[in-house]
Design a protein around this motif. Structure first.
Motif, mmCIF file in Angstrom:
data_model
loop_
_atom_site.group_PDB
_atom_site.id
_atom_site.type_symbol
_atom_site.label_atom_id
_atom_site.label_comp_id
_atom_site.label_asym_id
_atom_site.label_seq_id
_atom_site.Cartn_x
_atom_site.Cartn_y
_atom_site.Cartn_z
ATOM 1 N N SER A 89 1.025 -1.355 -0.170
ATOM 2 C CA SER A 89 0.181 0.038 0.024
ATOM 3 C C SER A 89 0.928 1.194 0.110
ATOM 4 N N THR A 90 1.986 1.066 0.145
ATOM 5 C CA THR A 90 2.895 2.363 0.435
ATOM 6 C C THR A 90 3.783 2.677 -0.836
ATOM 7 N N GLY A 91 3.506 2.009 -2.105
ATOM 8 C CA GLY A 91 4.059 1.971 -3.302
ATOM 9 C C GLY A 91 3.302 2.987 -4.190
ATOM 10 N N SER A 92 3.579 3.277 -5.558
ATOM 11 C CA SER A 92 3.070 4.122 -6.473
ATOM 12 C C SER A 92 1.568 3.425 -6.677
ATOM 13 N N ILE A 93 1.423 2.139 -6.828
ATOM 14 C CA ILE A 93 0.065 1.504 -7.030
ATOM 15 C C ILE A 93 -0.743 1.473 -5.850
ATOM 16 N N GLY A 94 0.018 1.409 -4.795
ATOM 17 C CA GLY A 94 -0.560 1.306 -3.279
ATOM 18 C C GLY A 94 -1.296 2.440 -2.914
ATOM 19 N N VAL A 101 3.932 -5.975 8.072
ATOM 20 C CA VAL A 101 5.246 -5.304 7.783
ATOM 21 C C VAL A 101 5.995 -6.444 7.584
ATOM 22 N N SER A 102 6.176 -6.385 6.156
ATOM 23 C CA SER A 102 6.992 -7.748 5.494
ATOM 24 C C SER A 102 8.520 -7.418 5.892
ATOM 25 N N ASP A 103 9.151 -6.584 6.391
ATOM 26 C CA ASP A 103 10.540 -6.795 6.657
ATOM 27 C C ASP A 103 10.414 -6.622 8.381
ATOM 28 N N GLY A 109 3.204 -2.803 4.256
ATOM 29 C CA GLY A 109 4.357 -2.096 3.770
ATOM 30 C C GLY A 109 5.624 -2.977 3.813
ATOM 31 N N HIS A 110 6.819 -2.128 3.534
ATOM 32 C CA HIS A 110 7.976 -3.062 3.537
ATOM 33 C C HIS A 110 8.841 -2.085 4.666
ATOM 34 N N SER A 111 9.477 -1.161 3.951
ATOM 35 C CA SER A 111 10.478 -0.176 4.996
ATOM 36 C C SER A 111 9.857 0.940 5.014
ATOM 37 N N ILE A 160 -4.563 -7.641 -10.178
ATOM 38 C CA ILE A 160 -2.880 -8.012 -10.328
ATOM 39 C C ILE A 160 -2.148 -6.617 -10.814
ATOM 40 N N ALA A 161 -1.502 -5.951 -10.069
ATOM 41 C CA ALA A 161 -0.560 -4.940 -10.507
ATOM 42 C C ALA A 161 0.964 -5.732 -10.783
ATOM 43 N N ASN A 162 1.081 -6.353 -9.802
ATOM 44 C CA ASN A 162 2.259 -7.078 -9.538
ATOM 45 C C ASN A 162 2.670 -7.944 -10.625
ATOM 46 N N LYS A 163 3.325 -7.579 -11.690
ATOM 47 C CA LYS A 163 3.759 -8.461 -13.032
ATOM 48 C C LYS A 163 4.599 -9.603 -12.742
ATOM 49 N N GLU A 164 5.502 -9.267 -11.987
ATOM 50 C CA GLU A 164 6.556 -10.378 -11.914
ATOM 51 C C GLU A 164 6.204 -11.999 -11.634
ATOM 52 N N PRO A 165 5.377 -12.062 -10.668
ATOM 53 C CA PRO A 165 4.755 -13.404 -10.298
ATOM 54 C C PRO A 165 4.235 -13.819 -11.694
ATOM 55 N N VAL A 176 -4.394 -5.063 -13.528
ATOM 56 C CA VAL A 176 -4.389 -3.774 -13.319
ATOM 57 C C VAL A 176 -3.302 -3.225 -14.236
ATOM 58 N N ASP A 177 -2.302 -3.612 -14.724
ATOM 59 C CA ASP A 177 -1.395 -3.391 -15.634
ATOM 60 C C ASP A 177 -2.230 -2.537 -16.654
ATOM 61 N N SER A 178 -1.888 -1.112 -17.019
ATOM 62 C CA SER A 178 -2.968 -0.394 -17.962
ATOM 63 C C SER A 178 -2.921 -1.103 -19.281
ATOM 64 N N MET A 183 6.029 6.362 -11.418
ATOM 65 C CA MET A 183 6.085 5.100 -11.067
ATOM 66 C C MET A 183 7.034 4.683 -10.121
ATOM 67 N N GLY A 184 7.035 3.467 -9.576
ATOM 68 C CA GLY A 184 8.237 3.161 -8.581
ATOM 69 C C GLY A 184 9.550 3.082 -9.304
ATOM 70 N N PRO A 185 10.619 2.967 -8.622
ATOM 71 C CA PRO A 185 12.053 2.869 -9.334
ATOM 72 C C PRO A 185 12.151 1.666 -9.964
HETATM 73 P P1 NAD Z 1 6.723 0.618 -5.606
HETATM 74 O O1 NAD Z 1 8.158 0.623 -5.555
HETATM 75 O O2 NAD Z 1 6.472 2.177 -5.685
HETATM 76 O O3 NAD Z 1 6.037 0.054 -4.611
HETATM 77 C C1 NAD Z 1 6.295 -1.388 -4.121
HETATM 78 C C2 NAD Z 1 5.476 -1.708 -2.889
HETATM 79 O O4 NAD Z 1 6.169 -3.066 -2.544
HETATM 80 C C3 NAD Z 1 5.786 -0.766 -1.723
HETATM 81 O O5 NAD Z 1 4.584 -0.912 -0.834
HETATM 82 C C4 NAD Z 1 6.923 -1.589 -0.907
HETATM 83 O O6 NAD Z 1 6.773 -1.488 0.560
HETATM 84 C C5 NAD Z 1 6.414 -2.958 -1.322
HETATM 85 N N1 NAD Z 1 7.660 -3.841 -1.364
HETATM 86 C C6 NAD Z 1 8.950 -3.746 -1.510
HETATM 87 N N2 NAD Z 1 9.752 -4.589 -1.537
HETATM 88 C C7 NAD Z 1 9.089 -5.592 -0.775
HETATM 89 C C8 NAD Z 1 9.335 -6.881 -0.370
HETATM 90 N N3 NAD Z 1 10.590 -7.439 -0.417
HETATM 91 N N4 NAD Z 1 8.399 -7.439 0.306
HETATM 92 C C9 NAD Z 1 7.324 -7.004 0.534
HETATM 93 N N5 NAD Z 1 6.772 -5.630 0.130
HETATM 94 C C10 NAD Z 1 7.887 -5.016 -0.487
HETATM 95 O O7 NAD Z 1 6.465 -0.182 -6.906
HETATM 96 P P2 NAD Z 1 4.960 0.368 -7.981
HETATM 97 O O8 NAD Z 1 5.452 1.290 -9.188
HETATM 98 O O9 NAD Z 1 3.913 0.720 -7.201
HETATM 99 O O10 NAD Z 1 4.863 -1.122 -8.711
HETATM 100 C C11 NAD Z 1 4.403 -2.267 -7.884
HETATM 101 C C12 NAD Z 1 3.949 -3.279 -9.031
HETATM 102 O O11 NAD Z 1 2.906 -2.855 -9.854
HETATM 103 C C13 NAD Z 1 5.289 -3.685 -9.877
HETATM 104 O O12 NAD Z 1 5.203 -5.066 -9.912
HETATM 105 C C14 NAD Z 1 5.061 -2.996 -10.991
HETATM 106 O O13 NAD Z 1 5.444 -3.712 -12.039
HETATM 107 C C15 NAD Z 1 3.426 -3.037 -11.306
HETATM 108 N N6 NAD Z 1 2.971 -2.002 -11.888
HETATM 109 C C16 NAD Z 1 3.202 -0.452 -11.472
HETATM 110 C C17 NAD Z 1 2.636 0.592 -12.382
HETATM 111 C C18 NAD Z 1 3.112 2.105 -11.785
HETATM 112 O O14 NAD Z 1 2.371 2.851 -12.516
HETATM 113 N N7 NAD Z 1 3.817 2.300 -10.905
HETATM 114 C C19 NAD Z 1 2.021 0.295 -13.487
HETATM 115 C C20 NAD Z 1 2.023 -1.095 -13.861
HETATM 116 C C21 NAD Z 1 2.330 -2.014 -13.212
#
Ligand code: NAD
Ligand code: MG
Length: 398
Positions: free
Chosen positions: A10-15, A63-65, A42-44, A127-132, A154-156, A209-211
């Motif tokens: 939830s703390t990331g860009s999509i979250g 809190v995963s970490d 969230g993580h860190s 699902i935004a998290n494409k890697e899985p 969720v990926d656009s 977006m996230g890094p």
């Molecule tokens: P981000 O780096 O902004 O956020 C990542 C989130 O994952 C944070 O809440 C962080 O706390 C958590 N996280 C990081 N490492 C972790 C770990 N080891 N264990 C548990 N939680 C952890 O990333 P984002 O840009 O929001 O992207 C998230 C996913 O969505 C990615 O797979 C990305 O490819 C996909 N996605 C993002 C966008 C976008 O616009 N940002 C668009 C399409 C798809």
């Protein structure tokens, strides 16, 4: 009627965009309907996570970490919330009985166990998290069928394809066209970008977006991952997938049917819309997304991708054809290389070299077509270790 949602990451860009979407939906819905956050993770970034907990009052927070969990407790001493930790905490909040939708927005393979456990509980997984999906797309999609889970993209691009596919039958699809903005290095030549700096790489022309995904957009690895993601999400062979550069990022992707009709989905480049659609599907509700005014955009342009400057694209198709553990190697090598690049340990050009090196050298026993989860995780581990070894021995790095 309340819909209970778990947000993983939830703390990331999509979250954070998801929380904005939920606010937008709730402010336009009648009182008896709402979208409620039952769990966050969230993580860190524990400070932001604590702010979110104060505002959205979830019952659970993961809190995963484990090292950050203590820090987090310090921020919310006065609040009554159940705190879970580690990977187990993530899988727990993905499986809660009360949860209707799990919004998966962790970055990288770290999100895989929680996605799988939500699928095995028959949840709707937005699902935004494409890697899985890249690593274990075959497993996740077959288990989703088995357990009656709904996988909503969720990926656009994938949301656009999902919406466009509704215009015909599956057997009537001629091809799927994934669009891409082209990233910050569109129009550049390979030799000009080998030594690109972190600032240049992180300056995406359209999306914030996230890094990790921002670096992936600069190498075009993001599109390669999306080709594999589409292959599994929509069960289409790679021969029916194409990539088209569209710098304005208004047409989010399209589907061509056998009669020649092309159905596309358009919108401003804002993740709010695909996130919201995955939450409200099959309904469409008013929300926070800004309206598209084509007269303001005026011009939409398209061009073929430059496969020479961005060899990652071809690798994406190669892996989509190959299947098996190769995808786990591909993804892991990229995750490790991107992390090294962000840490300043390698050059931009080294990312692709390291991925190619791992694909050319992974052991035969990782070839299994119907790889089990354990085999996929082993392939992930092998590639990450190989990248570390390469960095130690400066190979194949110049
Ligand atoms: P981000 O780096 O902004 O956020 C990542 C989130 O994952 C944070 O809440 C962080 O706390 C958590 N996280 C990081 N490492 C972790 C770990 N080891 N264990 C548990 N939680 C952890 O990333 P984002 O840009 O929001 O992207 C998230 C996913 O969505 C990615 O797979 C990305 O490819 C996909 N996605 C993002 C966008 C976008 O616009 N940002 C668009 C399409 C798809
Ligand atoms: Mg995308």
């Amino acid at each position: 009627m309340r819909k209970w949602i778990t947000i993983l990451g939830s703390t990331g860009s999509i979250g954070t965009t998801t929380l904005r979407v939920i606010d937008g939906l709730n402010s336009s819905l009648a009182e008896e309907r709402s979208f409620e956050v039952i769990a966050l993770s969230g993580h860190s970034n524990t400070k932001l996570l604590a702010e979110q907990v104060r505002r959205y009052k979830p019952k659970y927070v993961a809190v995963s970490d484990p090292d950050c969990a203590e820090q987090f407790r310090g921020h919310i001493k006065d609040i009554n919330v159940e705190i879970l930790t580690g990977e187990e905490g993530l899988t727990q909040i993905a499986q809660l009985d009360e949860v209707e939708t799990v919004l998966a927005a962790i970055v990288g393979i770290a999100g895989l166990p929680a996605v799988l456990s939500a699928v095995r509980k028959g949840k709707r997984v937005a699902i935004a998290n494409k890697e899985p999906l890249v690593i274990a797309g075959k497993l996740i999609t077959s288990e989703a069928k088995q357990y009656g889970a709904e996988l909503l993209p969720v990926d656009s691009e994938h949301s656009a394809i999902f919406q466009s596919l509704a215009a015909g039958r599956r057997e009537e699809v001629a091809k799927i066209v994934l669009t891409t903005s082209g990233g910050p290095f569109r129009g550049c030549k390979s030799e000009d970008i080998q030594n690109a700096t972190k600032n240049e790489v992180l300056a995406h022309p359209v999306w914030r977006m996230g890094p990790k995904i921002t670096v992936d957009s600069a190498t075009m690895m993001n599109k390669a991952l999306e080709v594999i993601e589409a292959r599994w999400l929509f069960d289409v062979p790679p021969e029916k997938i194409e990539v088209l550069v569209h710098p304005e990022s208004i047409v989010h992707s399209m589907v061509e049917f056998v009669d020649g009709s092309v159905i596309a989905q358009m919108g401003l480049p804002d993740m709010a819309l695909p996130i919201q659609y995955a939450l409200t599907y099959p309904e469409r509700l008013a929300g926070c997304a800004k309206r598209l005014r084509l007269e303001e955009i005026q011009r939409l342009t398209f061009e073929m991708p430059d496969r020479k400057t961005f060899p990652s694209l071809e690798m994406g198709f190669e892996i989509a054809r190959k299947g098996g553990a190769a995808a786990a190697v591909f993804n892991a090598a990229n995750e490790a290389a991107v992390e090294s690049f962000l840490a300043g340990a390698i050059k931009f050009g080294n990312i692709i070299e390291l991925v190619r090196h791992c694909l050319d050298n992974y052991p035969q026993q990782l070839e299994a077509q119907d790889a089990t989860l354990e085999e996929l995780l082993e392939a992930d581990k092998w590639a990450k270790k190989e990248v570390t070894e390469c960095l130690k021995n400066h190979q194949p790095l110049p």
